[in-house]
Design a protein around this motif. Structure first.
Motif, PDB file in Angstrom:
ATOM      1  N   GLN A 162       6.909 -10.087   4.206  1.00 61.02           N
ATOM      2  CA  GLN A 162       7.639 -10.013   2.932  1.00 61.02           C
ATOM      3  C   GLN A 162       7.584  -8.628   2.284  1.00 61.02           C
ATOM      4  N   VAL A 163       6.416  -7.986   2.381  1.00 58.62           N
ATOM      5  CA  VAL A 163       6.224  -6.731   1.644  1.00 58.62           C
ATOM      6  C   VAL A 163       6.150  -5.521   2.582  1.00 58.62           C
ATOM      7  N   GLY A 164       5.889  -5.790   3.867  1.00 54.04           N
ATOM      8  CA  GLY A 164       5.820  -4.676   4.813  1.00 54.04           C
ATOM      9  C   GLY A 164       4.421  -4.125   4.979  1.00 54.04           C
ATOM     10  N   ARG A 165       3.416  -4.781   4.417  1.00 51.99           N
ATOM     11  CA  ARG A 165       2.030  -4.353   4.650  1.00 51.99           C
ATOM     12  C   ARG A 165       1.099  -5.538   4.438  1.00 51.99           C
ATOM     13  N   GLY A 189      11.370  -4.329  -9.587  1.00 49.17           N
ATOM     14  CA  GLY A 189      12.092  -3.982  -8.365  1.00 49.17           C
ATOM     15  C   GLY A 189      11.199  -3.840  -7.144  1.00 49.17           C
ATOM     16  N   GLN A 190       9.884  -3.947  -7.311  1.00 51.21           N
ATOM     17  CA  GLN A 190       8.960  -3.833  -6.176  1.00 51.21           C
ATOM     18  C   GLN A 190       8.399  -5.214  -5.834  1.00 51.21           C
ATOM     19  N   LYS A 191       8.266  -5.484  -4.541  1.00 50.01           N
ATOM     20  CA  LYS A 191       7.683  -6.765  -4.142  1.00 50.01           C
ATOM     21  C   LYS A 191       6.158  -6.677  -4.189  1.00 50.01           C
ATOM     22  N   VAL A 192       5.532  -7.652  -4.830  1.00 49.35           N
ATOM     23  CA  VAL A 192       4.073  -7.730  -4.864  1.00 49.35           C
ATOM     24  C   VAL A 192       3.673  -9.052  -4.227  1.00 49.35           C
ATOM     25  N   CYS A 193       2.767  -9.006  -3.239  1.00 50.94           N
ATOM     26  CA  CYS A 193       2.251 -10.246  -2.649  1.00 50.94           C
ATOM     27  C   CYS A 193       1.150 -10.755  -3.581  1.00 50.94           C
ATOM     28  N   TRP A 194       1.436 -11.815  -4.325  1.00 56.44           N
ATOM     29  CA  TRP A 194       0.537 -12.312  -5.373  1.00 56.44           C
ATOM     30  C   TRP A 194      -0.270 -13.483  -4.805  1.00 56.44           C
ATOM     31  N   THR A 195      -1.559 -13.242  -4.578  1.00 58.03           N
ATOM     32  CA  THR A 195      -2.400 -14.198  -3.861  1.00 58.03           C
ATOM     33  C   THR A 195      -3.219 -15.044  -4.823  1.00 58.03           C
ATOM     34  N   GLY A 208      -3.155  -9.167  -6.802  1.00 56.64           N
ATOM     35  CA  GLY A 208      -2.073  -8.474  -6.102  1.00 56.64           C
ATOM     36  C   GLY A 208      -2.289  -6.984  -6.085  1.00 56.64           C
ATOM     37  N   LEU A 209      -1.571  -6.309  -5.212  1.00 60.39           N
ATOM     38  CA  LEU A 209      -1.643  -4.847  -5.133  1.00 60.39           C
ATOM     39  C   LEU A 209      -0.342  -4.297  -5.700  1.00 60.39           C
ATOM     40  N   LEU A 210      -0.465  -3.570  -6.796  1.00 58.65           N
ATOM     41  CA  LEU A 210       0.707  -3.105  -7.540  1.00 58.65           C
ATOM     42  C   LEU A 210       1.080  -1.695  -7.096  1.00 58.65           C
ATOM     43  N   THR A 211       2.364  -1.462  -6.834  1.00 59.78           N
ATOM     44  CA  THR A 211       2.769  -0.123  -6.405  1.00 59.78           C
ATOM     45  C   THR A 211       3.337   0.698  -7.557  1.00 59.78           C
ATOM     46  N   THR A 212       3.795   0.025  -8.641  1.00 62.54           N
ATOM     47  CA  THR A 212       4.278   0.790  -9.796  1.00 62.54           C
ATOM     48  C   THR A 212       3.078   1.386 -10.539  1.00 62.54           C
ATOM     49  N   ALA A 236      -6.384   1.923  -6.632  1.00 62.61           N
ATOM     50  CA  ALA A 236      -6.614   1.647  -5.210  1.00 62.61           C
ATOM     51  C   ALA A 236      -6.122   2.776  -4.305  1.00 62.61           C
ATOM     52  N   GLY A 237      -5.905   3.960  -4.857  1.00 65.65           N
ATOM     53  CA  GLY A 237      -5.454   5.070  -4.031  1.00 65.65           C
ATOM     54  C   GLY A 237      -3.947   5.057  -3.852  1.00 65.65           C
ATOM     55  N   ASN A 238      -3.382   6.209  -3.532  1.00 66.51           N
ATOM     56  CA  ASN A 238      -1.933   6.381  -3.371  1.00 66.51           C
ATOM     57  C   ASN A 238      -1.158   5.918  -4.601  1.00 66.51           C
ATOM     58  N   GLY A 239      -1.776   5.979  -5.762  1.00 67.62           N
ATOM     59  CA  GLY A 239      -1.099   5.587  -6.994  1.00 67.62           C
ATOM     60  C   GLY A 239      -0.979   4.083  -7.173  1.00 67.62           C
ATOM     61  N   MET A 240      -1.584   3.303  -6.258  1.00 67.29           N
ATOM     62  CA  MET A 240      -1.475   1.840  -6.367  1.00 67.29           C
ATOM     63  C   MET A 240      -2.654   1.279  -7.180  1.00 67.29           C
ATOM     64  N   THR A 241      -2.484   0.057  -7.646  1.00 67.35           N
ATOM     65  CA  THR A 241      -3.518  -0.567  -8.475  1.00 67.35           C
ATOM     66  C   THR A 241      -3.762  -1.996  -8.014  1.00 67.35           C
ATOM     67  N   CYS A 242      -5.037  -2.329  -7.813  1.00 71.66           N
ATOM     68  CA  CYS A 242      -5.405  -3.710  -7.498  1.00 71.66           C
ATOM     69  C   CYS A 242      -5.533  -4.483  -8.809  1.00 71.66           C
ATOM     70  N   VAL A 243      -4.920  -5.647  -8.874  1.00 74.82           N
ATOM     71  CA  VAL A 243      -4.912  -6.417 -10.111  1.00 74.82           C
ATOM     72  C   VAL A 243      -5.582  -7.775  -9.872  1.00 74.82           C
ATOM     73  N   PHE A 244      -6.502  -8.134 -10.745  1.00 78.00           N
ATOM     74  CA  PHE A 244      -7.147  -9.445 -10.662  1.00 78.00           C
ATOM     75  C   PHE A 244      -7.003 -10.131 -12.025  1.00 78.00           C
ATOM     76  N   VAL A 245      -6.567 -11.374 -12.029  1.00 78.27           N
ATOM     77  CA  VAL A 245      -6.477 -12.127 -13.281  1.00 78.27           C
ATOM     78  C   VAL A 245      -7.404 -13.339 -13.174  1.00 78.27           C
ATOM     79  N   PHE A 246      -8.184 -13.560 -14.234  1.00 79.09           N
ATOM     80  CA  PHE A 246      -9.210 -14.608 -14.207  1.00 79.09           C
ATOM     81  C   PHE A 246      -8.880 -15.712 -15.207  1.00 79.09           C
ATOM     82  N   ASP A 247      -9.475 -16.888 -14.957  1.00 76.17           N
ATOM     83  CA  ASP A 247      -9.285 -17.996 -15.891  1.00 76.17           C
ATOM     84  C   ASP A 247     -10.000 -17.733 -17.210  1.00 76.17           C
TER      85      ASP A 247
END
Lengths: 262, 184
Positions: A162-165, A189-195, A208-212, A236-247
């Motif tokens: 879906q996202v290419g990585r 406009g960017q696909k994020v694989c939201w786990t 998810g890993l955010l590219t914006t 997370a490097g290359n301008g990307m950001t790891c996002v975690f949301v908690f209950d």
């Protein structure tokens, strides 16, 4: 924490100016104390209202062109001292400046709080997983649908397709969480694989890993104010950001602690 | 050429933010456009001095703030006198808080009331409020932009919010709503 302390800290809390332990204390009090929670909700609503009514002013359409014209000033200054070829370069630079400024309104860097609000909404939508849903943009790897060994490879394949990585390398098993599914979030406009991860007690972490780009300092950032769920943003490097949301805050604190413990 | 292109690319996300702040400070569209233009030119000329890795947005707002203060001081015939008695009325120790229901009921009219209250704030208090509330700058970044200690930023912000809340509370009372009062 007592009510008067929570109220005294409320503005600092909402401005994101408290240390993480103080932040968590205030958030915990607001979750437990109904009157203080009401004051917080009122302040949050007031700030949101003011921001939407006074903070959404946009620059006039002609201002970008005016600025582009003004950008010629350093170019014309060159004209007096440089040769013809350099003058051509300077004119090309001015043209480039004009073109670049026409994109002024197109892709602003996101603010952490605004993004956190969106991520918290996504958490609410996806935290229950996707069992029984037959869609191309989601996959279920819960215990009913998939063996534990096959869950991660299945998620990796889904993300790759879906996202290419692959999904990012964070492992939440140390906290007792297992992956249960993923879906595709089209964010700006960017696909994020939201786990989605869940533990046996029914808590959920969505991730998810955010590219914006997010406007934040280099270190991790916990955004608690303005949203109902704590959101952790980790560069997370290359301008990307790891996002975690908690209950809830306790789970966010546990996650933080686990990252500090090797 | 590379520097110009890079500069243009970097400033583009901040045009609205700079214009918005300039508009609230000058109170007039044409003056705000002039202030933003001056800010961009100064930023471009000083771009070589910008330290990579530091906060570009805060740096732009530092330039805007200086441009505003210099221009404002140049135009003002008399120095600005801050009436702190007006900002923080003596004897008034409670801060009104709105419930989310009140905010919802007053929503359409809050903007105008807030604009009037903001215009009544002394410029240095208004600027701190705008940078914190609408531009999400941290206290540290505001402190750096205005070249004042963080404690000054906090006290200006506290007073600005206190005045704003009271003005909005007065407005709400006129409209027939009452708010909770809590210790600040």
């Amino acid at each position: 924490m007592k009510c008067h302390e929570a109220k005294r800290h409320l503005d600092l809390f909402m401005d994101g100016e408290l240390s993480v332990p103080e932040n968590l204390k205030v958030l915990e009090h607001l979750n437990l104390c109904r009157p203080c929670g009401g004051v917080y909700e009122g302040e949050k609503a007031l700030r949101a209202q003011l921001k939407s009514q006074l903070g959404s002013v946009q620059a006039p359409a002609g201002l970008a062109e005016r600025l582009a014209s003004a950008g010629v000033a350093p170019v014309t200054a060159f004209r007096r001292s440089l040769g013809r070829s350099r003058l051509f370069s300077a004119a090309a630079a001015a043209a480039f400046f004009l073109v670049a400024l026409t994109f002024v309104l197109s892709s602003p860097v996101e603010r952490p709080q605004a993004f956190a609000t969106e991520a918290a909404t996504k958490h609410k939508e996806t935290r229950d997983g996707f069992c029984g849903q037959h869609r191309d943009d989601c996959v279920c790897v819960c215990d009913n649908c998939c063996s534990e060994q096959a869950a991660k490879p299945a998620l990796g394949q889904f993300s790759q397709k879906q996202v290419g990585r692959e999904t990012c390398a964070h492992d939440l098993s140390g906290l007792g969480y297992k992956p249960t599914g993923a879906s595709i979030w089209r964010h700006r406009g960017q696909k994020v694989c939201w786990t989605v991860y869940r533990d046996e007690a029914g808590h959920a972490i969505t991730h998810g890993l955010l590219t914006t780009k997010i406007a934040m300092e280099p270190g991790p950032l916990l955004v608690c104010d303005g949203v109902d769920r704590p959101v952790e943003l980790i560069p997370a490097g290359n301008g990307m950001t790891c996002v975690f949301v908690f209950d809830d805050v306790a789970e966010a604190a546990r996650f933080r602690l686990s990252r500090k413990t090797p | 050429m590379e520097t110009q292109a890079e500069f243009a690319e970097r400033v583009k996300p901040y045009l609205d933010s700079l214009y918005r702040t300039a508009l609230r400070m000058t109170g007039e569209g044409a003056a705000a456009e002039d202030l933003v233009q001056e800010t961009f030119l100064k930023a471009y000329r000083g771009y070589a001095r910008f330290e990579p890795g530091s906060n570009f947005k805060a740096w732009l707002f530092t330039i805007l703030t200086n441009a505003y203060i210099n221009d404002y001081r140049r135009r003002a015939r008399t120095p600005v006198v801050t009436d702190f008695a007006e900002v923080e009325p003596e004897g008034e120790t409670e801060t009104p808080h709105f419930s989310s229901e009140d905010v919802e009921r007053l929503a359409d009219r809050l903007g105008d009331a807030a604009k009037r209250a903001l215009d009544r704030l002394p410029p240095e208090h208004r600027l701190v409020f705008l940078l914190s509330t609408f531009e999400d700058l941290s206290y540290k970044e505001i402190s750096s932009a205005l070249a004042v200690p963080i404690g000054t930023v906090m006290s200006r912000l506290f007073r600005a919010r206190a005045l704003l809340r009271r003005e909005l509370a007065d407005f709400a009372r006129q409209e027939g709503y009452s708010q909770e009062k809590t210790q600040p």
